[in-house]
Write an enzyme that holds these catalytic residues in place. Structure first.
Site, PDB file in Angstrom:
ATOM      1  CD  GLN A 152      26.287  44.314  36.130  1.00  0.00           C
ATOM      2  OE1 GLN A 152      27.161  43.621  36.605  1.00  0.00           O
ATOM      3  NE2 GLN A 152      26.331  45.564  35.368  1.00  0.00           N
ATOM      4  CE1 TYR A 181      38.494  49.303  42.875  1.00  0.00           C
ATOM      5  CE2 TYR A 181      37.837  51.193  41.312  1.00  0.00           C
ATOM      6  CZ  TYR A 181      38.133  49.752  41.262  1.00  0.00           C
ATOM      7  OH  TYR A 181      38.058  48.760  40.345  1.00  0.00           O
ATOM      8  CG  ASP A 205      31.710  53.435  39.005  1.00  0.00           C
ATOM      9  OD1 ASP A 205      32.529  54.343  38.805  1.00  0.00           O
ATOM     10  OD2 ASP A 205      32.333  52.293  39.275  1.00  0.00           O
ATOM     11  CG  ASP A 259      30.893  43.304  23.749  1.00  0.00           C
ATOM     12  OD1 ASP A 259      31.794  43.555  24.543  1.00  0.00           O
ATOM     13  OD2 ASP A 259      30.328  42.595  23.263  1.00  0.00           O
ATOM     14  CG  ASP A 280      36.582  50.467  36.505  1.00  0.00           C
ATOM     15  OD1 ASP A 280      36.934  49.734  37.479  1.00  0.00           O
ATOM     16  OD2 ASP A 280      36.072  51.476  36.801  1.00  0.00           O
ATOM     17  CD  GLU A 357      39.624  42.732  50.380  1.00  0.00           C
ATOM     18  OE1 GLU A 357      40.569  42.236  50.645  1.00  0.00           O
ATOM     19  OE2 GLU A 357      38.652  42.652  49.937  1.00  0.00           O
TER      20      GLU A 357
END
Length: 369
Positions: A152, A181, A205, A259, A280, A357
């Protein structure tokens, strides 16, 4: 350095559009209201387009004004110009409000709205979207990390309001101010993680791992496929991940670069189970039906994750999407109902600052065999 597009929109009686004399008068009367910002405007063209609509183009030395007049009375105008000062507006907020009042009075409008300038292709992108595709503007002031990994595009933006912001494939992922979050995903203060064995799927993260370690678990295993994300966050989002990613093998945790699907299949073969499994990874997709590659991936993770949870007390915990995406949330809940292993499902929501949001989180307790 960027282009600025300032929308100036209002509605008039449709007769002002359909009648040639009134239409010409409308355009002529509109120009003096716009010229204080643009300078003197010269007509370039006025023409009819399909549907009984009309378009007009005007230009000054440095700006253009394009106007579309719809047969139903809607008038959409755009003032455009180039500027070296990306965050300086030629039509400030107070000026926009004054212009709205002038338009209302001049044309007896039912509605008039002048929006702040849309920034076109600035050096640092300020725009992302909410989960239901509403445009969100951020006070970005730089990009501190950018790399295309094997999996990515990984970026970390600097923002004034939210601190550094992790962006994956052009979607905002987590900011330094987004502790709600992580706590929402944990269902913090409603779950007891002390002495528990925990599996995190994704979480590159490091925020979830860092917060869970504060709860004194027995052991946490985190599996994320993209080491580029972890290295970037370790350097640029230290307030989120703390020191837990300085070493991938800790006293009561282990970070695996790999993975998660492969490792879960191995755990199932071994009969290894966890008190908590956290998904997550990807957000719930927005689509008409629960089909496609992302839904297939989500179902695979969900099915394997629930199998890795201890029957009776173990929980599979995951995030979903914004609360306004009711159709997507309903389809996601149906995926739990379709599992071979029954669960008791609960849902919570928390406001996430950088998402702007409320975000939904799910807790699925595996029922006893």
């Amino acid at each position: 350095m960027a282009g600025h597009s300032v929308p100036v929109d209002f509605r008039v009686n449709p007769a002002k559009i359909s009648n040639p004399v009134e239409r010409k008068t409308l355009l002529q009367d509109m120009l003096p209201l716009i010229e204080p910002f643009t300078g003197s405007l010269t007509e370039i063209s006025v023409c009819e387009v399909p549907g009984g609509n009309f378009v007009a183009l005007y230009a000054s030395d440095t700006m253009t004004l394009s106007v579309k007049l719809y047969s139903n009375g809607l008038v959409t105008a755009t003032v455009e110009y180039y500027t070296d000062q990306v965050n300086e507006h030629k039509i400030a907020n107070d000026h926009g409000r004054a212009l709205e009042k002038q338009l209302m009075a001049k044309f007896d409008c039912s509605v008039a709205k002048v929006l702040p300038a849309i920034k076109r292709a600035p050096p640092v992108n300020p725009y992302f979207t909410s989960s239901d595709d509403r445009l969100l503007e951020y006070d970005t002031d730089g990009i501190v990390f950018e790399e295309q990994s094997e999996f990515q595009k990984v970026q970390i933006y600097s923002t004034k309001s939210f601190g550094n912001l992790l962006v994956l494939d052009d979607l905002q992922n987590l900011a330094e101010q987004d502790l709600p979050y992580t706590h929402g995903l944990m269902n913090k203060d409603k779950e007891d993680f002390a002495g528990k064995e925990i599996l995190i799927l994704g979480g590159g993260d490091g925020a979830l791992l860092w917060e869970l370690l504060k709860e004194k678990p027995k052991f946490v295993t985190m599996i994320d496929i993209d080491d580029v994300v972890m290295k970037a966050c370790r350097k640029h989002m230290k307030s989120v991940c703390g020191t837990c990613m300085d070493n991938y093998d800790g006293e009561n945790y282990k970070i695996i670069v790999g993975d998660a699907i492969k490792y879960m299949k191995d755990y199932i073969k071994e009969g290894k189970q966890f008190d908590y499994v956290f998904g997550d990874l990807t957000d719930v997709p927005i689509s008409p039906t629960p089909r496609g590659q992302l839904w297939d991936f989500l179902r695979t993770i969900l099915g394997l994750g629930i199998q890795c949870v201890r029957p009776g007390t173990g929980k599979y915990m995951t995030h979903a999407i914004g609360i306004q995406c009711s159709s997507a949330l309903k389809m996601f809940e149906e995926q739990f109902e379709a599992q071979d292993i029954p669960v008791t499902l609960t849902r919570t929501s928390h406001y996430v600052p950088s998402f702007m949001e409320y975000w939904c989180f799910y807790q699925a307790t595996r029922k006893a065999a």
